[in-house]
Each structure stands twice: as structure tokens, then as C-alpha cells.
Write a protein that holds these residues in place. Structure first.
Motif, PDB file in Angstrom:
ATOM      1  N   SER A 136       0.612  -1.411  -0.003  1.00  0.00           N
ATOM      2  CA  SER A 136      -0.053  -0.007  -0.035  1.00  0.00           C
ATOM      3  C   SER A 136       0.795   1.278   0.034  1.00  0.00           C
ATOM      4  O   SER A 136       0.309   2.337  -0.272  1.00  0.00           O
ATOM      5  N   ARG A 137       2.204   1.069   0.325  1.00  0.00           N
ATOM      6  CA  ARG A 137       3.106   2.223   0.304  1.00  0.00           C
ATOM      7  C   ARG A 137       3.584   2.545  -1.055  1.00  0.00           C
ATOM      8  O   ARG A 137       3.986   3.814  -1.061  1.00  0.00           O
ATOM      9  N   GLY A 138       3.568   1.665  -1.914  1.00  0.00           N
ATOM     10  CA  GLY A 138       4.005   2.140  -3.254  1.00  0.00           C
ATOM     11  C   GLY A 138       5.434   2.435  -3.416  1.00  0.00           C
ATOM     12  O   GLY A 138       5.812   3.456  -4.148  1.00  0.00           O
ATOM     13  N   LEU A 139       6.307   1.978  -2.725  1.00  0.00           N
ATOM     14  CA  LEU A 139       7.574   2.106  -2.776  1.00  0.00           C
ATOM     15  C   LEU A 139       8.341   1.247  -3.410  1.00  0.00           C
ATOM     16  O   LEU A 139       9.635   0.900  -3.350  1.00  0.00           O
ATOM     17  N   TYR A 140       7.859   1.264  -4.848  1.00  0.00           N
ATOM     18  CA  TYR A 140       8.746   0.217  -5.784  1.00  0.00           C
ATOM     19  C   TYR A 140      10.026   0.882  -6.230  1.00  0.00           C
ATOM     20  O   TYR A 140      10.991  -0.025  -6.678  1.00  0.00           O
ATOM     21  N   SER A 141      10.098   2.063  -6.342  1.00  0.00           N
ATOM     22  CA  SER A 141      11.420   2.737  -6.688  1.00  0.00           C
ATOM     23  C   SER A 141      12.422   2.258  -5.665  1.00  0.00           C
ATOM     24  O   SER A 141      13.574   2.169  -6.024  1.00  0.00           O
ATOM     25  N   LEU A 142      12.051   2.389  -4.310  1.00  0.00           N
ATOM     26  CA  LEU A 142      12.819   1.788  -3.256  1.00  0.00           C
ATOM     27  C   LEU A 142      13.297   0.169  -3.557  1.00  0.00           C
ATOM     28  O   LEU A 142      14.454   0.099  -3.473  1.00  0.00           O
ATOM     29  N   ALA A 143      12.329  -0.253  -3.860  1.00  0.00           N
ATOM     30  CA  ALA A 143      12.598  -1.801  -4.128  1.00  0.00           C
ATOM     31  C   ALA A 143      13.702  -1.906  -5.255  1.00  0.00           C
ATOM     32  O   ALA A 143      14.517  -2.790  -5.265  1.00  0.00           O
ATOM     33  N   GLN A 144      13.580  -1.289  -6.174  1.00  0.00           N
ATOM     34  CA  GLN A 144      14.382  -1.363  -7.478  1.00  0.00           C
ATOM     35  C   GLN A 144      15.678  -1.087  -7.198  1.00  0.00           C
ATOM     36  O   GLN A 144      16.656  -1.929  -7.389  1.00  0.00           O
ATOM     37  N   GLY A 145      15.901   0.181  -6.425  1.00  0.00           N
ATOM     38  CA  GLY A 145      17.318   0.394  -5.836  1.00  0.00           C
ATOM     39  C   GLY A 145      18.048  -0.695  -4.894  1.00  0.00           C
ATOM     40  O   GLY A 145      19.056  -0.960  -5.139  1.00  0.00           O
ATOM     41  N   LEU A 146      17.171  -1.328  -4.122  1.00  0.00           N
ATOM     42  CA  LEU A 146      17.890  -2.450  -3.245  1.00  0.00           C
ATOM     43  C   LEU A 146      18.084  -3.276  -4.131  1.00  0.00           C
ATOM     44  O   LEU A 146      19.133  -4.027  -3.820  1.00  0.00           O
ATOM     45  N   MET A 147      17.491  -3.803  -5.146  1.00  0.00           N
ATOM     46  CA  MET A 147      17.499  -5.059  -5.909  1.00  0.00           C
ATOM     47  C   MET A 147      18.849  -4.914  -6.661  1.00  0.00           C
ATOM     48  O   MET A 147      19.839  -5.602  -6.871  1.00  0.00           O
ATOM     49  N   GLU A 148      19.046  -3.446  -7.200  1.00  0.00           N
ATOM     50  CA  GLU A 148      20.098  -3.372  -8.170  1.00  0.00           C
ATOM     51  C   GLU A 148      21.383  -3.427  -7.246  1.00  0.00           C
ATOM     52  O   GLU A 148      22.551  -3.876  -7.693  1.00  0.00           O
ATOM     53  N   ILE A 152      25.095  -5.716  -7.137  1.00  0.00           N
ATOM     54  CA  ILE A 152      26.624  -4.708  -7.161  1.00  0.00           C
ATOM     55  C   ILE A 152      27.187  -5.537  -5.797  1.00  0.00           C
ATOM     56  O   ILE A 152      28.414  -5.850  -5.922  1.00  0.00           O
ATOM     57  N   HIS A 153      26.382  -5.771  -4.790  1.00  0.00           N
ATOM     58  CA  HIS A 153      27.065  -6.542  -3.527  1.00  0.00           C
ATOM     59  C   HIS A 153      27.740  -7.832  -3.918  1.00  0.00           C
ATOM     60  O   HIS A 153      28.726  -8.107  -3.311  1.00  0.00           O
ATOM     61  N   PHE A 154      26.986  -8.729  -4.802  1.00  0.00           N
ATOM     62  CA  PHE A 154      27.739  -9.874  -5.307  1.00  0.00           C
ATOM     63  C   PHE A 154      28.596  -9.553  -6.474  1.00  0.00           C
ATOM     64  O   PHE A 154      28.974 -10.710  -7.116  1.00  0.00           O
ATOM     65  N   ASN A 155      29.102  -8.573  -6.764  1.00  0.00           N
ATOM     66  CA  ASN A 155      30.285  -8.502  -7.984  1.00  0.00           C
ATOM     67  C   ASN A 155      29.323  -8.774  -9.204  1.00  0.00           C
ATOM     68  O   ASN A 155      30.195  -9.374 -10.005  1.00  0.00           O
ATOM     69  N   SER A 156      28.175  -8.548  -9.106  1.00  0.00           N
ATOM     70  CA  SER A 156      27.355  -9.263 -10.496  1.00  0.00           C
ATOM     71  C   SER A 156      26.801  -8.054 -11.239  1.00  0.00           C
ATOM     72  O   SER A 156      26.920  -6.801 -10.588  1.00  0.00           O
ATOM     73  N   SER A 157      25.798  -8.217 -12.165  1.00  0.00           N
ATOM     74  CA  SER A 157      25.116  -7.120 -12.603  1.00  0.00           C
ATOM     75  C   SER A 157      23.990  -7.674 -13.345  1.00  0.00           C
ATOM     76  O   SER A 157      23.809  -8.742 -13.575  1.00  0.00           O
ATOM     77  N   ALA A 158      22.979  -6.804 -13.548  1.00  0.00           N
ATOM     78  CA  ALA A 158      21.651  -7.311 -13.954  1.00  0.00           C
ATOM     79  C   ALA A 158      20.906  -5.967 -14.857  1.00  0.00           C
ATOM     80  O   ALA A 158      21.115  -5.092 -14.483  1.00  0.00           O
ATOM     81  N   HIS A 159      20.007  -6.545 -15.688  1.00  0.00           N
ATOM     82  CA  HIS A 159      18.921  -5.541 -16.012  1.00  0.00           C
ATOM     83  C   HIS A 159      17.677  -5.591 -15.477  1.00  0.00           C
ATOM     84  O   HIS A 159      17.238  -6.806 -15.380  1.00  0.00           O
ATOM     85  N   ILE A 160      17.150  -4.520 -14.855  1.00  0.00           N
ATOM     86  CA  ILE A 160      15.920  -4.566 -14.010  1.00  0.00           C
ATOM     87  C   ILE A 160      14.798  -3.938 -14.596  1.00  0.00           C
ATOM     88  O   ILE A 160      15.234  -2.582 -14.672  1.00  0.00           O
TER      89      ILE A 160
END
Ligand code: MNH
Length: 180
Positions: A136-148, A152-160
Motif C-alpha cells: 500500500s506504500r507504493g515504494l517500488y522505486s526503493l525496491a528497484q534500488g535495493l535489488m540493483e 553490485i554487492h555480489f560483484n554481479s550485474s543485471a538488467h531490471i
């Protein structure tokens, strides 16, 4: 909303935009807590909305862009507060697949009053994941930043990429493809 989100948000604001902007947004926001937060306390989500809105106006950056930046910052903050949680995973996809059934379950045990989103896995492989964020908080951009930052934390990369299933951002599908 848990205090750690507020304390880390204000720390990010101070590091990124300076003490003056930080004090300014606290002054201009409607804050029953008067802008004083402890990491284990719990505060009204409206205080975060107010701080974010004031920051957005002050620095002339859209709220969702600021939330994304905050997500990149917050991943390390949560990792420092709960190192054992991050250490129990050996890949970013494994971590993301476990948010709902392990990580946030653990968080809820530590903080029974935490208000967490739900993540539903719709497709998965060793190198890709489709997941639906709902809150209900609609913080999907926060979720996207966390996922990205997780990659990086695992020295990997992804397209999200993301697709709003509801216009207000309370339900959003993420397609994550690892490439490195
Ligand atoms: Mn988690 C809140 C996504 C990893 C602990 N988390 C949130 C929110 C999102 C989110 C989005 C904001 C609330 C909402 O949208 O309704 N969390 C993630 C993602 C990852 C993640 C995408 C991984 C990547 N979270 C973690 C980890 C921890 C953690 C790791 C700690 C071990 N999360 C929290 C806590 C909150 C939160 C604490 C705050 C809950 C509250 O405010 O009441």
C-alpha cells in the motif's frame, strides 16, 4: 515504518545534499516525532511521505528518483544492521528469491510492528527472475534500488525493468535478468 528507514534516509540526505537541506526538510515537513528517530522505534509512514515530498521540492528531483537512490544506499545499511542475513546467501538471485519467505519473515520476528511489502515470484531460472511487488506504500522505486545494489554487492550485474500493474505503484512487476 521502522526507525532505521528514517535514520538512514536522513543520513543519505545529509551526505548527498548537505546539512542545510536536511534541516530545511525537517522544518518544512509535518512531523509528530519532530524529526527525531531511533533505529528501533516505529513512526507514521506519513512522516516519510512528508520528508520525501519536501526533499523532492527542495532539490527539484522527482520523488521516485530519490527513492531509487535511497534504495541503493539502504541495501548496505540493512546489511550492516543484519550481516548474518546477507551472509547466508551466495548469489543475488538466491537472495531476491528469499525476501518474502526468509528475509522479511526474519525481519517480522525481530520487529513485529514492521510494515513489509509482499514479493510474489512469477517466473524464475538460475539467471532470471520475475517478481511482483505489492505494498500500500507504493515504494517500488526503493525496491528497484535495493535489488540493483544486491547485484553490485555480489560483484554481479543485471538488467531490471518494471511494469506498473497498478497506476499508483502499489503493485509492480519486475523482470530481472542477470548478465555477469
Ligand atoms: Mn526489506 C522494508 C524491499 C532486503 C529489512 N524492504 C522494505 C521496503 C521494501 C523492501 C520495498 C519498504 C516497505 C514497503 O515497500 O512497503 N528488502 C526489499 C528488497 C530487498 C530487501 C527488494 C532485497 C534486495 N529488507 C531486506 C533485508 C533486510 C530488510 C536484507 C534486513 C535484514 N525491509 C527491512 C526492514 C524494513 C524493510 C527493517 C522496514 C519495515 C518498516 O518500515 O516497518
Amino acid at each position: 515504518m521502522k526507525g532505521i528507514i528514517f535514520t538512514e534516509f536522513l543520513e543519505m540526505v545529509e551526505e548527498t545534499f548537505g546539512l542545510e537541506v536536511t534541516e530545511q526538510i525537517i522544518e518544512e515537513s509535518t512531523l509528530p516525532s519532530e524529526g527525531v528517530y531511533t533505529s528501533v522505534g516505529t513512526y507514521d509512514f506519513n512522516e516519510m511521505v512528508s520528508l520525501l515530498t519536501q526533499l523532492s521540492e527542495n532539490v527539484d528531483i522527482p520523488a521516485n528518483k530519490l527513492l531509487h537512490t535511497f534504495g541503493l544506499y539502504l541495501f548496505d545499511s540493512l546489511g550492516k544492521a543484519h550481516p548474518e542475513v546477507i551472509k547466508s546467501f551466495n548469489s543475488p538471485i538466491a537472495l531476491l528469491m528469499s525476501i518474502e519467505d526468509h528475509i522479511h519473515v526474519h525481519v517480522k520476528k525481530l520487529y513485529p510492528d514492521a510494515e513489509l511489502p509482499t514479493f510474489t515470484i512469477v517466473e524464475q531460472s538460475d539467471t532470471s527472475l520475475s517478481i511482483i511487488y505489492a505494498s500500500s506504500r507504493g515504494l517500488y522505486s526503493l525496491a528497484q534500488g535495493l535489488m540493483e545494489k544486491c547485484f553490485i554487492h555480489f560483484n554481479s550485474s543485471a538488467h531490471i525493468s518494471h511494469e506498473l500493474l497498478k497506476e499508483d505503484g502499489t503493485q509492480v512487476k519486475f523482470d530481472i535478468v542477470q548478465h555477469g
